[in-house]
Design an enzyme around this catalytic site. Structure first.
Site: not given
Length: 499
Positions: A297-300, A302, A321, A418
């Site tokens: 999940a980081g940095p949050g 999405k 995370e 990404c």
């Protein structure tokens, strides 16, 4: 997702040493720094950020805003510091080649502090409207105050040599020494050769290899600041971005003001990141009580968007995370969304393995090379190497495999990177799906096309049966986000192999 620390080792630039009197450089600090000379604040900020990037593997996009604020720069000086920083980082490969030619020595023999000052100065000389005398004099002063008089003499000599020729003359001169067409393109586009080849292969898979130079050019342009309005908590402000209904362009000025004024219900987030999160939510109708997981999940960013959507539909979201500092960022991002989202701090593979069949939707925003975000993190192109891909792919495979086991029948995983590198994208999906009859790949292109506010050009991957979607900076104005949607059926897993 920006590259996570999960399963990765930090890579540090190698040290440099050496110097003599041709012009002189290192070894002359004993002469003293001399009287302090004022350096224009924007240049000082840009230089300090460059040093942090070189010395500490810092990311400019994370430390530059703080440096600007601490220096109290005016909007005009802040814009100059931003241009100097990002412009220097983007074209570092070309500038290093020019510096080496002008200094008649390899850049790894130049004091790192002097080298960063030279890079900053060469960008001003060859790519901005800054007067040559100002670029040279300010840079000499900068080196004199930070390194010493001997190093400033070296700097002065190198820069005056560079200033004698035009940017076009330097480009022609440097390209003459290239050993291949790819090396010439690398110098012209400020991308390492291996990245150019990886991007070419990814475009070729779509039958769009003719777009390569447009992509490389887009990587060297600062992206528009895009904001997200969390659904049910904020509304986008015109002018809106073309695809995601949650996205809109920054109204101008410091976007942090908009974020602070909204209490976090408006956030800075690339439209591509919004689209892949929205696609997971739109891939099938949402039933109240569904359980969702953001595995990396980081940095949050999405995570917050998914939490807002889950809240609207009565779904329950959990996040994970492994890195504690990034887990704190996830919790901070979630503060704007009413309700509780549990944030775990575990290895994603172990968490997923412990929750077999528990989730209806899982986002695997996998740790990756980040080659799709070179517009935002231009320094990443000089840090990464093919070895990073080889290191990350097994982790990506493990995370996606574990996520599929954590799916309930009918559940959907969104595998996201990404990065457009084929090994990190379709290669991972193909490896994980090999011999599995219990997983179906959905048509991610159709899902994105259906939710987009305007027509979106998503070229098909040439591989038979692939339904993945690839976004591009030059074609969509987003980061190069990859998305595959995988659904678990009721069929048994036939992936088990004989001993």
């Amino acid at each position: 997702m920006s590259p996570s620390e999960q399963g990765r080792s930090a890579r540090r630039p190698q040290g440099r040493s050496g110097g003599e009197a041709r012009p002189t450089n290192r070894g002359e600090r004993s002469g003293g720094r001399g009287p302090s000379r004022a350096v224009q604040p924007a240049r000082q900020v840009a230089y300090d950020v460059l040093r942090a990037v070189s010395d500490s593997d810092a990311y400019a996009n994370l430390i530059l805003p703080t440096a600007i604020a601490e220096a109290g720069l005016t909007p005009q000086d802040a814009a100059l510091a931003t241009e100097l920083t990002y412009g220097t980082l983007r074209r570092r490969g070309l500038y290093d080649a020019i510096i080496a030619a002008a200094a008649d020595r390899a850049t790894d023999s130049i004091d790192p502090a002097v080298l960063d000052a030279l890079r900053l100065a060469v960008h001003q000389l060859l790519a901005t409207r800054v007067a040559s005398h100002a670029a040279v004099n300010e840079s000499v002063n900068l080196v004199a105050t930070t390194v010493g008089r001997g190093a400033s003499s070296f700097t002065n000599a190198v820069l005056r040599r560079i200033a004698r020729e035009t940017p076009e003359q330097w480009q022609e001169r440097i390209e003459q020494d290239a050993r291949s067409d790819d090396e010439r393109l690398a110098l012209r586009s400020a991308h390492p050769v291996w990245i150019i080849r990886a991007l070419r292969r990814a475009l070729s898979a779509e039958g769009r290899v003719d777009e390569l130079e447009a992509l490389l050019e887009a990587d060297n342009v600062s992206p528009e600041v895009t904001l997200v309005a969390l659904p049910g908590l904020a509304e986008p402000v015109d002018p809106r971005r073309p695809y995601a209904a949650t996205a809109f362009a920054s109204p101008g000025g410091d976007p942090r003001r908009s974020v602070e004024a909204s209490g976090g219900t408006v956030r800075v987030q690339d439209e591509g990141s919004q689209l892949v999160a929205l696609a997971l939510a739109e891939a099938a109708p949402i039933r109240a009580g569904e359980r969702w997981l953001d595995l990396c999940a980081g940095p949050g960013g999405k995570t917050a968007l998914l939490a807002a959507i889950a809240r609207e539909h009565g779904a329950i979201l959990e996040a994970n995370e492994i890195v504690p500092t990034r887990a704190r960022l996830v919790r901070n991002a979630l503060r704007a969304v009413p309700g509780e989202v549990v944030v775990h701090e575990q290895d994603g593979r172990e968490l997923a393995a412990s929750r077999a069949g528990a989730f209806d939707r899982i986002l695997v925003d996998a740790p990756c090379t980040g080659l799709g975000a070179l517009r935002r993190r231009p320094e990443a192109r000089w840090r990464k190497s093919p070895a990073d891909v080889a290191e990350l792919v097994p982790l990506q495979v493990d995370l996606l495999t574990a996520a599929l086991e954590a799916l309930a029948p009918g559940g959907i995983v969104a595998y996201v990177t990404c990065s457009p590198h084929l090994a990190e994208t379709v290669g991972v999906v193909q490896e994980v799906l090999r011999d599995r009859a219990d997983i179906t790949e959905l048509d991610a292109r159709s899902v994105i096309a259906d939710l987009a506010r305007s027509p979106i050009d998503l070229a098909e991957d040439g591989r038979a049966g692939s339904g993945s979607a690839q976004l591009w900076p030059h074609r969509h104005g987003t980061d190069a986000m990859f998305l595959a949607l995988l659904q678990r059926t009721d069929a048994p897993n036939t992936a088990a192999k004989e001993d």
